[in-house]
Design an enzyme around this catalytic site. Structure first.
Site, short mmCIF file in Angstrom:
data_model
loop_
_atom_site.label_atom_id
_atom_site.label_comp_id
_atom_site.label_asym_id
_atom_site.label_seq_id
_atom_site.Cartn_x
_atom_site.Cartn_y
_atom_site.Cartn_z
N GLN A 1 -22.13 -3.90 -45.00
CA GLN A 1 -22.47 -2.53 -45.41
C GLN A 1 -21.59 -2.13 -46.60
OE1 GLN A 1 -24.78 -0.43 -44.65
NE2 GLN A 1 -25.59 -0.96 -42.64
N SER A 2 -21.41 -3.05 -47.52
CA SER A 2 -20.45 -2.89 -48.61
C SER A 2 -20.79 -1.76 -49.58
CB SER A 2 -20.37 -4.21 -49.39
OG SER A 2 -19.65 -4.04 -50.59
N ASN A 3 -19.85 -0.83 -49.74
CA ASN A 3 -19.97 0.18 -50.78
C ASN A 3 -19.91 -0.46 -52.16
OD1 ASN A 3 -20.00 2.40 -48.93
ND2 ASN A 3 -17.78 2.33 -48.81
N CYS B 1 -20.97 -3.43 -53.07
CA CYS B 1 -22.26 -4.02 -53.40
C CYS B 1 -23.27 -2.95 -53.81
CB CYS B 1 -22.77 -4.84 -52.22
SG CYS B 1 -21.88 -6.40 -51.97
#
Length: 305
Positions: A76-78, A80
């Site tokens: 759930q990378s910010n 990315c």
């Protein structure tokens, strides 16, 4: 530290505000005056600290004539999300490598950032296991080069000496606000999340170069203190060498402060202190924090006060 010599894109039009937190300060005994730098108001899709780093990382990619950006992060990378958003702005393709750091945490149809990866149109999304992202990024870059494309790799969190320039710029911005804005004081401490390290290292390097008396404290969101402190020191020194190559400026070991008491059971796994801090910031100041980074950092702030 002259950052004007480095190529930079602009994704935010003005400085983010520094706001007092009077209700939270009062609730914690009013002995310490708390302020917050609102980097949640930065540009690109949804804002957040990676926007500052990407201004320099994307500029370097364009300087190298890239047509595709490859980067990696948690499921759930910010980072990315924001890298993908920057690619849209610049007309570049984007490939995301998502590392499942907690078993069973990846779901193809999950909401949140995962949904945005699809909505924003990532060219390709590859899920890998813990620690496998760097190798997969290399494989994909080689594949794209074999197709005649020009990939550019931005490391996780944009946390190298190029991306960290974003938080060197932030340190300069804070000093400018202290000089120009009557309601912004000099700070004894600046507390930040310490994950992939670019934010923590950039602030530490710049404040040292600027001879600031503000002490930077990093709240680890993943690694034990010895490992994280060594990582931040190495990266911050690399930033100093990159920005001030002829200065011979050496970062003292004690300039890097890391607190690891708030990680809990591991990266992204909620803690009681995080939940309490997130609730306090929301109900006392109307400020929303995330559970992985700023929430655990806030738990550290509340405890340290």
């Amino acid at each position: 530290m002259d950052l004007s010599i480095f190529p930079r894109r602009r994704y935010t039009k003005s400085s983010t505000p520094i706001e007092p937190l009077p209700n939270l300060s009062k609730a914690l005994g009013n002995e310490v005056k708390l302020y917050i730098k609102r980097d949640d108001m930065l540009g690109l899709t949804g804002g957040g600290n990676k926007t500052r780093k990407l201004e320099f990382s994307m500029a370097d990619a364009l300087l190298h004539n890239a047509d595709t950006i490859i980067t990696c992060g948690a499921v759930q990378s910010n980072h990315c999300r924001l890298t993908l958003s920057a690619c849209i702005k610049e007309g570049l393709k984007c490939v995301l490598v998502l590392e499942e750091r907690v078993a069973g945490s990846y779901m193809v149809d999950a909401s949140g950032n995962n949904y945005l990866f699809h909505l924003l149109g990532a060219e390709r999304i590859v899920k890998v296991g813990l620690g496998e992202a760097p190798a997969m990024v290399k494989v994909i870059a080689d594949e794209l080069r074999g197709e005649g494309r020009r990939p550019y790799v931005i490391p996780g969190g944009a946390s190298n000496n190029i991306g960290a320039l974003g938080y060197c710029a932030c340190a300069q911005e804070i000093q400018h606000q202290q000089f120009m804005e009557d309601d912004v004081p000099s700070f004894d401490y600046l507390v930040t999340a310490s994950g992939s390290g670019g934010t923590h290292a950039g602030l530490t390097a710049a404040m040292h170069a600027l001879r600031s008396n503000t002490k930077i404290v990093g709240i680890s969101t993943r690694h034990p203190e010895p490992k994280q402190r060594a990582h931040i020191h190495t990266l911050a020194q690399s930033v100093l060498d990159y920005t001030l190559p002829s200065s011979g400026l050496i970062l003292p070991e004690d300039a890097v402060v890391v607190k690891d008491e708030y990680v809990g059971e591991g990266y992204s796994i909620p803690t009681k202190g995080m939940k309490e801090a997130v609730t306090m910031f929301a109900r006392l100041e109307g400020v929303l924090l995330d559970p992985v980074y700023t929430g655990k950092t806030a738990a550290g702030v509340v405890d340290l006060v």
